[in-house]
Design an enzyme around this catalytic site. Structure first.
Site, mmCIF file in Angstrom:
data_model
loop_
_atom_site.group_PDB
_atom_site.id
_atom_site.type_symbol
_atom_site.label_atom_id
_atom_site.label_comp_id
_atom_site.label_asym_id
_atom_site.label_seq_id
_atom_site.Cartn_x
_atom_site.Cartn_y
_atom_site.Cartn_z
ATOM 1 N N GLY A 66 25.272 -9.245 -53.703
ATOM 2 C CA GLY A 66 24.847 -8.640 -52.578
ATOM 3 C C GLY A 66 25.234 -7.225 -52.370
ATOM 4 O O GLY A 66 24.455 -6.342 -52.674
ATOM 5 N N PHE A 67 26.537 -6.608 -51.918
ATOM 6 C CA PHE A 67 26.629 -5.192 -51.666
ATOM 7 C C PHE A 67 25.653 -4.511 -50.918
ATOM 8 O O PHE A 67 24.944 -3.473 -51.555
ATOM 9 C CB PHE A 67 26.856 -4.704 -53.123
ATOM 10 N N HIS A 68 25.373 -5.206 -49.714
ATOM 11 C CA HIS A 68 24.390 -4.299 -49.055
ATOM 12 C C HIS A 68 24.496 -4.708 -47.600
ATOM 13 O O HIS A 68 25.333 -5.853 -47.348
ATOM 14 C CB HIS A 68 22.987 -4.400 -49.369
ATOM 15 N N ALA A 69 23.833 -4.056 -46.551
ATOM 16 C CA ALA A 69 23.609 -4.564 -45.129
ATOM 17 C C ALA A 69 22.283 -4.467 -44.984
ATOM 18 O O ALA A 69 21.244 -3.877 -45.608
ATOM 19 C CB ALA A 69 24.419 -3.565 -44.357
ATOM 20 N N HIS A 91 27.631 -7.140 -46.725
ATOM 21 C CA HIS A 91 28.200 -8.314 -47.144
ATOM 22 C C HIS A 91 28.116 -8.172 -48.624
ATOM 23 O O HIS A 91 27.237 -7.889 -49.447
ATOM 24 C CB HIS A 91 27.329 -9.656 -46.529
#
Ligand code: T46
Length: 134
Positions: A48-51, A96
């Site tokens: 993840g580690f993004h929006a 997230h």
């Protein structure tokens, strides 16, 4: 108001086992345009580690478990995805991350749009700027 929005998928069970049906614009709050699943995850490796700018998604661990962090730029909340009958809504413009995947985790994701890399914000500072926090 909590960032964690859960969707229950009541199982249609009988002596043969359980069945869950998901339908766009019914128990999923959008038209489902894409389905993907994540499996074979490695211990101690997070994803993840993004929006997303516009994408809305519902994620459900159909087997195993993992922990999701949701972050709207103000607050961060954790939710364990550990049930095939519990979906987590990942709304647009929510950062997230998925952590602590169990070996047997299969994470199914229903998405409101087809894949578009330009919809991702993969840099946390850019995310905070978009949210007006920096
Ligand atoms: C998300 C979380 C929950 C595609 O080509 N098509 C697709 O539909 C998807 C989802 C990904 N990809 C490509 C993009 C990357 O080259 O597959 C590779 C892995 O994607 P990513 O690094 O974005 O995977 P995660 O697990 O970090 O994030 C995924 C989704 O991409 C994302 O939308 O919200 O799961």
């Amino acid at each position: 108001m909590s960032l964690i929005k859960l969707i229950d998928f009541p199982p249609l069970g009988d002596e043969r086992g359980s069945l869950v049906a998901v339908e766009g614009n019914k128990n999923i709050p959008f038209d489902i345009k894409r389905v993907y699943y994540i499996f074979g995850t490695q211990k101690d490796i997070a994803r993840g580690f993004h929006a997303h700018k516009e994408l809305n998604q519902v994620a459900v661990c159909i087997t195993g478990k993992c922990r999701m962090i949701l972050d709207n730029g103000n607050t961060k909340e954790n939710v364990w995805m550990d049930s095939a009958t519990k979906g987590v809504l990942i709304e647009d413009m929510v950062w997230h991350e998925m952590h602590d995947f169990s070996d047997d985790c299969v994470l199914l994701v229903l998405a409101s749009e087809q894949y578009d890399e330009s919809d991702y914000i993969r840099d946390y500072v850019d995310f905070l700027k978009e949210k007006g926090k920096l």
